[in-house]
Design a protein around this motif. Structure first.
Motif, PDB file in Angstrom:
ATOM      1  N   LYS A   1       1.817  -5.134  38.164  1.00 43.51           N
ATOM      2  CA  LYS A   1       2.415  -4.522  39.422  1.00 43.51           C
ATOM      3  C   LYS A   1       3.890  -5.013  39.429  1.00 43.51           C
ATOM      4  CE  LYS A   1      -1.741  -4.341  42.002  1.00 43.51           C
ATOM      5  NZ  LYS A   1      -2.341  -4.638  43.294  1.00 43.51           N
ATOM      6  N   GLU A   2       4.817  -4.280  39.640  1.00 46.89           N
ATOM      7  CA  GLU A   2       6.128  -4.614  40.029  1.00 46.89           C
ATOM      8  C   GLU A   2       6.844  -4.151  41.423  1.00 46.89           C
ATOM      9  OE1 GLU A   2       7.950  -6.700  38.054  1.00 46.89           O
ATOM     10  OE2 GLU A   2       6.642  -6.350  36.343  1.00 46.89           O
ATOM     11  N   PHE A   3       7.832  -4.671  41.920  1.00 48.99           N
ATOM     12  CA  PHE A   3       8.555  -4.367  43.088  1.00 48.99           C
ATOM     13  C   PHE A   3       9.683  -3.404  42.818  1.00 48.99           C
ATOM     14  CE2 PHE A   3       6.052  -8.440  43.923  1.00 48.99           C
ATOM     15  CZ  PHE A   3       5.455  -7.997  44.905  1.00 48.99           C
ATOM     16  N   TYR A   4       9.823  -2.437  43.649  1.00 49.89           N
ATOM     17  CA  TYR A   4      10.921  -1.576  43.229  1.00 49.89           C
ATOM     18  C   TYR A   4      11.500  -1.011  44.539  1.00 49.89           C
ATOM     19  CZ  TYR A   4       9.420  -0.995  38.580  1.00 49.89           C
ATOM     20  OH  TYR A   4       9.073  -1.319  37.285  1.00 49.89           O
ATOM     21  N   ARG A   5      12.889  -1.011  44.620  1.00 52.57           N
ATOM     22  CA  ARG A   5      13.676  -0.607  45.826  1.00 52.57           C
ATOM     23  C   ARG A   5      13.762   0.826  46.091  1.00 52.57           C
ATOM     24  NH1 ARG A   5      16.288  -4.071  48.819  1.00 52.57           N
ATOM     25  NH2 ARG A   5      16.416  -5.686  47.027  1.00 52.57           N
TER      26      ARG A   5
ATOM     27  N   LYS B   1       6.471  -6.774  51.963  1.00 53.57           N
ATOM     28  CA  LYS B   1       7.425  -7.805  52.082  1.00 53.57           C
ATOM     29  C   LYS B   1       6.734  -9.171  52.268  1.00 53.57           C
ATOM     30  CE  LYS B   1      10.628  -7.591  55.455  1.00 53.57           C
ATOM     31  NZ  LYS B   1      11.226  -7.803  56.753  1.00 53.57           N
ATOM     32  N   VAL B   2       5.406  -9.390  52.679  1.00 54.30           N
ATOM     33  CA  VAL B   2       4.520 -10.438  52.533  1.00 54.30           C
ATOM     34  C   VAL B   2       4.408 -10.778  51.168  1.00 54.30           C
ATOM     35  CG1 VAL B   2       2.300 -11.539  53.399  1.00 54.30           C
ATOM     36  CG2 VAL B   2       3.778  -9.860  54.920  1.00 54.30           C
ATOM     37  N   GLN B   3       4.032  -9.594  50.520  1.00 54.83           N
ATOM     38  CA  GLN B   3       3.576  -9.770  48.841  1.00 54.83           C
ATOM     39  C   GLN B   3       4.702 -10.219  47.940  1.00 54.83           C
ATOM     40  OE1 GLN B   3       0.144  -9.943  49.083  1.00 54.83           O
ATOM     41  NE2 GLN B   3       0.157  -8.426  47.175  1.00 54.83           N
ATOM     42  N   MET B   4       6.049  -9.969  48.451  1.00 58.87           N
ATOM     43  CA  MET B   4       7.071 -10.455  47.494  1.00 58.87           C
ATOM     44  C   MET B   4       7.300 -11.843  48.075  1.00 58.87           C
ATOM     45  SD  MET B   4       9.664  -7.055  48.128  1.00 58.87           S
ATOM     46  CE  MET B   4      11.008  -7.738  46.572  1.00 58.87           C
ATOM     47  N   LYS B   5       7.334 -12.322  49.376  1.00 59.90           N
ATOM     48  CA  LYS B   5       7.161 -13.658  49.551  1.00 59.90           C
ATOM     49  C   LYS B   5       6.171 -14.436  49.062  1.00 59.90           C
ATOM     50  CE  LYS B   5       7.791 -16.807  53.560  1.00 59.90           C
ATOM     51  NZ  LYS B   5       7.582 -16.878  55.145  1.00 59.90           N
ATOM     52  N   LYS B   6       5.223 -14.052  48.796  1.00 58.84           N
ATOM     53  CA  LYS B   6       4.101 -14.757  48.137  1.00 58.84           C
ATOM     54  C   LYS B   6       4.270 -14.832  46.716  1.00 58.84           C
ATOM     55  CE  LYS B   6      -0.984 -14.326  47.119  1.00 58.84           C
ATOM     56  NZ  LYS B   6      -1.988 -13.742  47.564  1.00 58.84           N
ATOM     57  N   LYS B   7       4.997 -13.659  45.960  1.00 63.55           N
ATOM     58  CA  LYS B   7       5.135 -14.081  44.578  1.00 63.55           C
ATOM     59  C   LYS B   7       6.467 -14.813  44.090  1.00 63.55           C
ATOM     60  CE  LYS B   7       1.633 -11.676  43.292  1.00 63.55           C
ATOM     61  NZ  LYS B   7       1.695 -10.346  42.809  1.00 63.55           N
TER      62      LYS B   7
END
Length: 435
Positions: free
Chosen positions: A61-65, A99-105
């Motif tokens: 999994k990755e985060f994208y804007r 946002k919660v997941q990005m803060k956790k990671k």
């Protein structure tokens, strides 16, 4: 299967979506996330969060804007930024929960390093992506053959193609550092694509491949566990487990991650216990702790000169004896403080058929040689008369006028060499002459 497209058909047979892990509703994939904020509306004037979570092969999994402000929802196939070209993945999470997941990671959502979402994938992008994924399995077999021919101590566990098919990532495991410069040349020459080698740990390999654990459930690392904490043998000691590597090791060959699940509870319970190395000094002799029962609050002690005989004490009684020993006072004996444990009788359950023994078919079979000898002893001479009363006078009653000392005469047709049988002798009288 949880999604509607994977539900069973009318006949009860599993239908299956046949998407090979790219289910459209994202309900039968590994490491799925439930958006519990999906039904909540944002306050007036608040813009939706501009980042999304995208899943690729095997739960990566990755985060994208979302710079183009596309209307994305869970299950949409999107084309994302990659180096070089673009990659294709499935949206797994949107909204404020990202946002919660990005803060956790530990990912800063304000950073400019976050990659972008280009567009929703077109049919052409999906076709290229599907063709690239179909090449992965035969390529993995050939890649392993090349690695074996070069005598490299490594294992190629998986291959992942980029969405546009321009690059292939080879995941491998190895105990030591591997020089794969020649290997990359062989791969590039055989597969005609850009090669990237990525080493993963044994736990990460088990998470990617999946499997069934000793508990009968699917592996935690392939379903919900995302962080791999170190597991030590001290975790097994605190839980009083036998240090058997075959039982403590998981599918990856390392210590099971579940040894850390209840470790904190055990450590909190052990705070009330005296030290395991505590010695009790009595007039009868010194005693050493042999065993602890954390749940019942009991400790087993044995004298140093008699380790076979154990005495059960409660932790309050152990503290009382320790306090007296610190005052240089020896108690009389452990028997004055020992308690008796009543062993509860186990319930004996029988099923309706009366088959309560699980080892009823495990009894040793009787040897055939003994049965053959018994059968031979029962076989008689066919010329031998088996009925002793056959030649007797029918007018004479059986047992009349018998002399126990008189020998039994041979019956007609009887074998003279046959062994005498242990039966009562029968006297046969001849009919008197007619007057």
């Amino acid at each position: 299967m949880a999604c509607t497209s994977c539900s069973t058909s009318d006949g009860g047979a599993p239908k299956g979506c046949k998407n090979n892990g790219t289910c459209g509703t994202d309900s039968c994939n590994k490491l799925t996330v439930f958006d519990w904020l999906g039904n909540m509306n944002l306050p007036n004037g608040e813009a939706p969060f501009d980042c999304v979570e995208v899943r690729f092969k095997n739960g990566r999994k990755e985060f994208y804007r979302n710079t183009e402000k596309l209307t994305l929802s869970i299950g949409d196939i999107v084309a994302t930024e990659a180096s070089p070209g673009h990659d294709v993945g499935i949206v797994t999470l949107t909204g404020e929960l990202v946002k919660v997941q990005m803060k956790k990671k530990g990912v800063d959502h304000k950073s400019e390093d976050v990659a972008k979402v280009y567009r929703k994938a077109s049919q052409k992008d999906i076709d290229i992506w599907s063709e690239a994924r179909d090449k992965e399995e035969p390529m993995k077999v050939k890649a392993r053959e090349i690695a074996i021919s070069l005598k490299l101590e490594m294992k190629i566990s998986d291959i992942e193609f980029q969405g546009d098919g321009s690059k292939a990532i080879f995941y491998y495991t190895a105990n030591d550092r591997v020089d794969f410069r020649q290997l990359i040349k062989e791969f590039a020459q055989s597969f005609k694509t850009r090669i990237e080698m990525k080493q993963v740990g044994f736990r990460q390999e088990a998470a990617r491949l999946g499997g069934i654990g000793s508990c009968g459930r699917e592996l935690c690392c392939s379903t919900w566990l995302t962080d791999f904490r170190s597991v030590n043998t001290s975790a097994a000691r605190y839980q009083q487990l036998s240090l058997n590597p075959q039982k403590l090791a998981g599918q990856c060959g390392k210590l099971k991650c579940c040894l850390n699940y209840e470790l904190d509870t055990y450590l909190d319970a052990l705070k009330d216990f005296p030290d395991f190395e505590t010695k009790l000094y009595t007039e009868k002799g010194d005693a050493i702790c042999q065993k602890q029962d954390i749940f019942k609050g009991l400790m087993w002690f044995a004298y140093t000169d008699n380790f076979a005989n154990w005495h059960v004490l409660k932790i309050d009684q152990v503290r009382e004896i320790v306090v007296q020993n610190k005052q240089k006072i020896r108690v009389s004996a452990l028997e004055d403080y020992a308690i008796e444990i009543v062993v509860e009788q186990e319930a004996n359950f029988n099923n309706a058929m009366g088959q309560e023994s699980l080892t009823r078919f495990d009894q040793p079979k009787k040897s055939k040689s003994k049965n053959k000898n018994k059968n031979k002893s029962k076989v008689q001479n066919p010329n031998q008369n088996t009925n002793p009363n056959q030649n007797a006078n029918p007018n004479q009653k059986q047992g009349q006028g018998q002399n126990p000392n008189q020998k039994q005469p041979q019956a007609q047709g009887q074998n003279p060499n046959a062994k005498p049988q242990n039966k009562r002798p029968i006297i046969i009288k001849k009919n008197e002459d007619k007057k």
